[in-house]
Design an enzyme around this catalytic site. Structure first.
Site, PDB file in Angstrom:
ATOM      1  N   LYS A  18     -17.105  -3.344  -2.008  1.00  0.00           N
ATOM      2  CA  LYS A  18     -16.541  -4.599  -1.858  1.00  0.00           C
ATOM      3  C   LYS A  18     -14.962  -4.438  -1.822  1.00  0.00           C
ATOM      4  O   LYS A  18     -14.248  -4.014  -2.850  1.00  0.00           O
ATOM      5  CB  LYS A  18     -16.703  -5.699  -3.196  1.00  0.00           C
ATOM      6  CG  LYS A  18     -16.661  -7.245  -2.731  1.00  0.00           C
ATOM      7  CD  LYS A  18     -16.256  -8.152  -3.930  1.00  0.00           C
ATOM      8  CE  LYS A  18     -14.639  -8.003  -4.008  1.00  0.00           C
ATOM      9  NZ  LYS A  18     -13.675  -8.875  -3.031  1.00  0.00           N
ATOM     10  N   GLU A  25      -9.182   1.835 -13.137  1.00  0.00           N
ATOM     11  CA  GLU A  25      -7.833   2.078 -12.933  1.00  0.00           C
ATOM     12  C   GLU A  25      -7.184   0.636 -12.825  1.00  0.00           C
ATOM     13  O   GLU A  25      -7.238   0.022 -11.974  1.00  0.00           O
ATOM     14  CB  GLU A  25      -7.615   2.924 -11.847  1.00  0.00           C
ATOM     15  CG  GLU A  25      -6.187   3.491 -11.956  1.00  0.00           C
ATOM     16  CD  GLU A  25      -5.499   3.100 -10.658  1.00  0.00           C
ATOM     17  OE1 GLU A  25      -4.819   2.121 -10.741  1.00  0.00           O
ATOM     18  OE2 GLU A  25      -5.441   3.766  -9.510  1.00  0.00           O
ATOM     19  N   CYS A  85       0.398   1.016  -8.079  1.00  0.00           N
ATOM     20  CA  CYS A  85      -0.078   0.640  -9.236  1.00  0.00           C
ATOM     21  C   CYS A  85       0.716   1.775 -10.072  1.00  0.00           C
ATOM     22  O   CYS A  85       1.090   1.639 -11.370  1.00  0.00           O
ATOM     23  CB  CYS A  85      -1.598   1.084  -9.844  1.00  0.00           C
ATOM     24  SG  CYS A  85      -2.704  -0.020  -9.018  1.00  0.00           S
ATOM     25  N   GLU A 115       4.712  -6.507 -14.680  1.00  0.00           N
ATOM     26  CA  GLU A 115       4.468  -5.634 -13.686  1.00  0.00           C
ATOM     27  C   GLU A 115       4.840  -6.633 -12.237  1.00  0.00           C
ATOM     28  O   GLU A 115       4.419  -7.575 -12.017  1.00  0.00           O
ATOM     29  CB  GLU A 115       3.132  -5.103 -13.413  1.00  0.00           C
ATOM     30  CG  GLU A 115       2.854  -4.172 -12.551  1.00  0.00           C
ATOM     31  CD  GLU A 115       1.652  -3.507 -12.328  1.00  0.00           C
ATOM     32  OE1 GLU A 115       1.437  -2.426 -11.735  1.00  0.00           O
ATOM     33  OE2 GLU A 115       0.798  -4.361 -12.602  1.00  0.00           O
TER      34      GLU A 115
END
Length: 476
Positions: free
Chosen positions: A177, A250, A284, A382
């Site tokens: 997906k 992750e 990331c 972040e």
């Protein structure tokens, strides 16, 4: 086995046409221009269930082909990606926004084929655990079944390959997906790979949150691989609990970099820049907090600013650009909010910080912020975009304490002219990977995974491959 295939060759136009829905569909727009690229179908949970059922039925036959044959097919899939690399890169640039050049769209497509080849090459031997006094205990890894892969919008093709390559190599089938922000890129990638693979071994279902939730909870999904936010990862953990699925997660990162006082500012400036601003900061494991010793603080600020101001940003199809827009308005708003918080606190703007309000696309200028407090929102949240806070420190203990102060730990880096000193500092940082004199460099042979709330499980290398198998001991 030796198999030959006639490689399917796509132009950008024919590749896009191949993945367009027969009717209806949701528009997908270029984040650099706002122009419509194409349409994507929006299947629901019924279509997902059908894909999982087909993948489940195909899995035993795929596993029966054995490692050698599966590896050969993955290598042929890498050939097919390379044969269609430019069409894939153009679609990726238009949909995600990243430029063709630099460590961006062409780089990402190249990584897809490289990861497939590397994963196909790994040797997974039977491990003898005990062999003495008539006892032989051996460790085998068996396929799990159907693996569900849920990917992000920042590196949609590459991270999809990170998920599907080891899963397929181990003998699992895969249902993906993709992010609703970048579905066309993944549809196109799978279209090319499936010109090589048998039917139903790899499927992609572009859908919304309901599809993702169903994938995570489905009783015929043996494992979920997910790359994305920590909040979404926690939701997947909850959805997967009733079926006790294996997970590789992750999740979010807010990577720290520590520049030691013996570092050479001019020598490290360009690597610092790309550590922070690769994919316009939408990575990331990008460098998101930079801690610099007071003795060389101003020199590092000056050297980094000199590099950053000469990196052209603009539409990705322009061969001159190496930085692009943010992929979506929501992420643009996050970066703008955090930079405004830094400016309002009195932090010093070295570069950027003032987006043009009348231009098309989600462009936020390359931004460097100095003299900022470690508790500022730009530091502790972040940003996932082209804005880097630079924090001054006085002692190594202070820098390590600040670097370890958050509840995430995906990656980190230490910058020094003395690798032994850098390694000593690296060992004290709470992160899954700590790089020395670089940041964010990944290798298909080297395991990668997060610490703390940046997730769990490993990817890449033989250790990552093992995570896509069920360990079985035969003892006799």
């Amino acid at each position: 086995m030796t198999t030959t295939f006639e490689t399917v060759s796509f132009t950008y136009e024919s590749l896009l046409e191949a993945i367009q829905p027969a009717s209806g569909g949701r528009p997908i727009n270029d984040p650099a221009t706002g122009q419509q690229i194409g349409l994507v179908a929006e299947p629901g949970v019924a279509e997902l269930d059908d894909a999982i059922h087909a993948a489940h039925a195909a899995q035993r036959g795929w596993a029966a082909r054995g490692h050698e044959e599966r590896s050969e097919l993955l290598t042929l899939a890498a050939d097919a990606i390379e044969a269609n690399a430019e069409a894939l890169a153009q679609l990726l640039s238009r949909e995600q926004g990243k430029p063709l050049n630099g460590p961006n769209a062409r780089f990402e497509v190249g990584a897809c084929s490289a990861w497939l080849r590397a994963t196909a090459s790994f040797t997974l031997d039977v491990e003898t655990i005990v062999e003495e006094n008539g006892t032989l205990a051996e460790l085998f890894y068996r396929p799990l079944g159907v693996v569900g892969a849920i990917g992000p919008w920042n590196w949609p093709m590459m991270i999809s390959v990170w998920q599907l390559a080891p899963a397929l190599r181990m003998g699992n089938t895969v249902v993906i997906k993709p992010s609703s922000m970048t579905p066309l890129s993944v549809l196109a990638l799978v279209e090319v790979i499936n010109s090589i693979l048998p039917a139903d071994v790899l499927a992609v279902i572009p859908g919304g949150r309901d599809v993702g939730e169903r994938l995570a909870a489905h009783e015929d999904i043996a494992k979920v691989m997910f790359t994305g936010s920590t909040a979404a990862g926690k939701a997947i953990i909850r959805s997967s609990a009733d079926t006790v699925k294996r997970l590789t997660l992750e999740l979010g990162g807010n990577d720290a970099g520590i520049v030691l006082p013996d570092a050479d500012p001019d020598a490290i400036a360009e690597d610092l820049f790309w550590g922070a601003f690769i994919n316009t900061g939408q990575t990331c494991a990008a460098l998101k907090r930079l801690y610099v010793h007071e003795d060389i603080y101003e020199e590092v600020c000056e050297a980094l600013t000199a590099v950053a101001k000469n990196m052209p940003m603009g539409i990705g199809l322009d061969e001159n650009n190496v930085l692009g827009p943010l992929q979506n308005k929501a992420q643009f708003d996050v970066v703008a909010r955090l930079v405004e918080a830094a400016k309002e606190s009195g932090a010093r703007v070295l570069l950027g910080g003032e987006p043009e309000v009348d231009q098309p696309g989600f462009f936020y200028p390359t931004t460097l912020i100095a003299d900022i407090d470690n508790q500022n929102p730009l530091v502790i949240e972040e940003q996932f975009g082209p804005a880097l806070p630079i924090i001054k420190y006085s002692s190594i203990d202070e820098a390590i304490k600040m670097a370890n102060s958050l509840d995430v730990g995906l990656g980190a880096s230490v910058w020094s002219s003395n690798k032994d000193s850098a390694r000593e500092v690296a060992a004290r940082i709470e992160a899954g990977t700590v790089w020395i004199n670089k940041h964010g460099a990944v290798d298909p042979r080297v395991p990668f995974g997060g610490a703390k709330q940046s997730g769990y499980g490993l990817e890449f290398g033989v250790e990552g491959l093992k995570q896509l198998g069920a360990p079985q001991i035969i003892n006799g």
